[in-house]
Motif scaffolding. Sequence first.
Motif, short mmCIF file in Angstrom:
data_model
loop_
_atom_site.label_atom_id
_atom_site.label_comp_id
_atom_site.label_asym_id
_atom_site.label_seq_id
_atom_site.Cartn_x
_atom_site.Cartn_y
_atom_site.Cartn_z
N LYS A 1 40.56 53.32 38.44
CA LYS A 1 41.38 52.95 37.27
C LYS A 1 42.33 51.81 37.61
CE LYS A 1 41.21 57.40 34.93
NZ LYS A 1 41.94 58.58 34.49
N ILE A 2 42.93 51.90 38.78
CA ILE A 2 43.86 50.84 39.19
C ILE A 2 43.13 49.52 39.37
CG2 ILE A 2 45.43 50.10 41.03
CD1 ILE A 2 46.01 53.17 41.46
N GLN A 3 41.97 49.56 40.00
CA GLN A 3 41.19 48.33 40.18
C GLN A 3 40.77 47.76 38.83
OE1 GLN A 3 38.34 48.24 43.33
NE2 GLN A 3 37.33 46.42 42.53
N ALA A 4 40.39 48.60 37.88
CA ALA A 4 40.02 48.13 36.54
C ALA A 4 41.22 47.45 35.87
CB ALA A 4 39.51 49.29 35.70
N ALA A 5 42.42 48.03 36.04
CA ALA A 5 43.62 47.42 35.47
C ALA A 5 43.89 46.06 36.11
CB ALA A 5 44.83 48.35 35.66
N ALA A 6 43.68 45.96 37.43
CA ALA A 6 43.86 44.68 38.11
C ALA A 6 42.84 43.66 37.64
CB ALA A 6 43.76 44.87 39.62
N GLU A 7 41.60 44.08 37.48
CA GLU A 7 40.56 43.16 36.99
C GLU A 7 40.89 42.68 35.58
OE1 GLU A 7 37.06 45.55 37.65
OE2 GLU A 7 36.95 44.96 39.77
N THR A 8 41.44 43.56 34.75
CA THR A 8 41.87 43.16 33.40
C THR A 8 42.99 42.13 33.49
OG1 THR A 8 41.26 45.30 32.46
CG2 THR A 8 42.88 44.00 31.24
N TYR A 9 43.94 42.36 34.38
CA TYR A 9 45.06 41.43 34.56
C TYR A 9 44.56 40.04 34.96
CZ TYR A 9 49.31 39.35 36.43
OH TYR A 9 50.37 38.51 36.67
N PHE A 10 43.62 39.98 35.89
CA PHE A 10 43.16 38.70 36.41
C PHE A 10 42.02 38.09 35.59
CE2 PHE A 10 45.27 40.35 40.23
CZ PHE A 10 46.10 39.26 40.49
N LEU A 11 41.59 38.75 34.53
CA LEU A 11 40.47 38.28 33.72
C LEU A 11 40.69 36.86 33.20
CD1 LEU A 11 37.75 39.38 32.75
CD2 LEU A 11 38.89 40.15 30.67
N THR A 12 41.89 36.54 32.76
CA THR A 12 42.18 35.23 32.18
C THR A 12 42.88 34.28 33.15
OG1 THR A 12 44.29 36.00 31.30
CG2 THR A 12 42.34 36.19 29.85
N ARG A 13 43.05 34.70 34.38
CA ARG A 13 43.72 33.85 35.37
C ARG A 13 42.69 33.29 36.34
NH1 ARG A 13 46.94 37.74 33.58
NH2 ARG A 13 49.18 37.40 33.40
N ASN A 14 42.91 32.08 36.76
CA ASN A 14 41.98 31.42 37.67
C ASN A 14 42.39 31.75 39.11
OD1 ASN A 14 39.94 29.83 38.63
ND2 ASN A 14 41.09 27.92 38.44
N GLU A 15 42.05 32.96 39.55
CA GLU A 15 42.48 33.45 40.86
C GLU A 15 41.35 34.28 41.45
OE1 GLU A 15 45.23 33.69 43.81
OE2 GLU A 15 46.13 33.31 41.85
N ARG A 16 40.97 33.97 42.69
CA ARG A 16 40.00 34.80 43.40
C ARG A 16 40.75 35.98 43.99
NH1 ARG A 16 37.16 31.18 47.58
NH2 ARG A 16 37.38 33.16 48.61
N VAL A 17 40.21 37.18 43.80
CA VAL A 17 40.89 38.39 44.25
C VAL A 17 39.93 39.25 45.07
CG1 VAL A 17 42.15 40.44 43.51
CG2 VAL A 17 42.31 38.35 42.16
N GLU A 18 40.46 39.79 46.16
CA GLU A 18 39.71 40.73 47.00
C GLU A 18 40.51 42.03 47.00
OE1 GLU A 18 39.56 41.12 51.70
OE2 GLU A 18 38.40 39.39 50.99
N TYR A 19 39.81 43.15 46.79
CA TYR A 19 40.47 44.45 46.74
C TYR A 19 40.13 45.27 47.98
CZ TYR A 19 40.91 43.14 41.85
OH TYR A 19 41.19 42.46 40.70
N ARG A 20 41.13 45.98 48.51
CA ARG A 20 40.92 46.94 49.59
C ARG A 20 41.60 48.23 49.18
NH1 ARG A 20 41.85 44.73 55.34
NH2 ARG A 20 40.63 46.60 55.77
N THR A 21 41.05 49.34 49.58
CA THR A 21 41.62 50.63 49.18
C THR A 21 42.11 51.40 50.39
OG1 THR A 21 39.46 51.71 49.26
CG2 THR A 21 40.13 50.74 47.15
N PHE A 22 43.21 52.16 50.17
CA PHE A 22 43.82 52.98 51.20
C PHE A 22 44.21 54.32 50.58
CE2 PHE A 22 44.62 48.61 52.34
CZ PHE A 22 44.34 48.57 53.69
N SER A 23 44.18 55.42 51.41
CA SER A 23 44.59 56.74 50.91
C SER A 23 46.05 57.05 51.32
CB SER A 23 43.64 57.82 51.43
OG SER A 23 43.63 57.82 52.83
N ASP A 24 46.80 56.33 52.22
CA ASP A 24 48.21 56.66 52.53
C ASP A 24 49.08 55.44 52.35
OD1 ASP A 24 50.64 57.48 53.44
OD2 ASP A 24 49.92 57.98 55.44
#
Length: 185
Positions: free
Chosen positions: A16-39
């Motif tokens: 859900k958080i990654q989907a929200a981030a992808e929505t945020y960057f949808l209209t911005r010209n920015e390359r984004v890499e996501y990494r996930t952590f549990s702590d």
Amino acid sequence: MLRIAICDDQTDQIQKIQAAAETYFLTRNERVEYRTFSDAFAVKATDYLLKPFTQTQFNKSLERALGFIRQRNSAKMIFRLVGGGVRVEEIAQILFLESHGHVMEVFLADGSTLETRKSAQDMKADLDKIAPGQFVSPNKGYLVNLGAVHMIKTDYVEIQGHQIPLGKRKYRDFQEQYFQFMFAG
């Protein structure tokens, strides 16, 4: 490229958080890499959201984090060049520095280099005044910009195709410094 760490102990929440981030960057010209952590506490997250959150709350949180990044990257360093002259460079453009006695070779993001007459110790002190914690030594004779690190292996650090040697017993300490810098709030 912007690297975003998503921290949650529930896989569905990470999605859900990654989907929200992808929505945020949808209209911005920015390359984004996501990494996930549990702590999140271990990586010193920049901001926290209480669940459930709205896209508006998420956007505000991300704006705060991006403001922090922009402020950190806008600092500048003045170099006195070997052979005369001075040059001003943004901290974010400095990839790493290699010591050759009292001359430091500075490797820049555009592929160019410059030489300045200064010891590694003095250079580290100057950089710490401008960008505390951003430049660390993976091995004798080197200072690397943690913001430019692409990969950390047990025996080297990679920055834009350059492999900088990592001291034999420095791997864990270097990795910890990297995470503290990248995810400090």
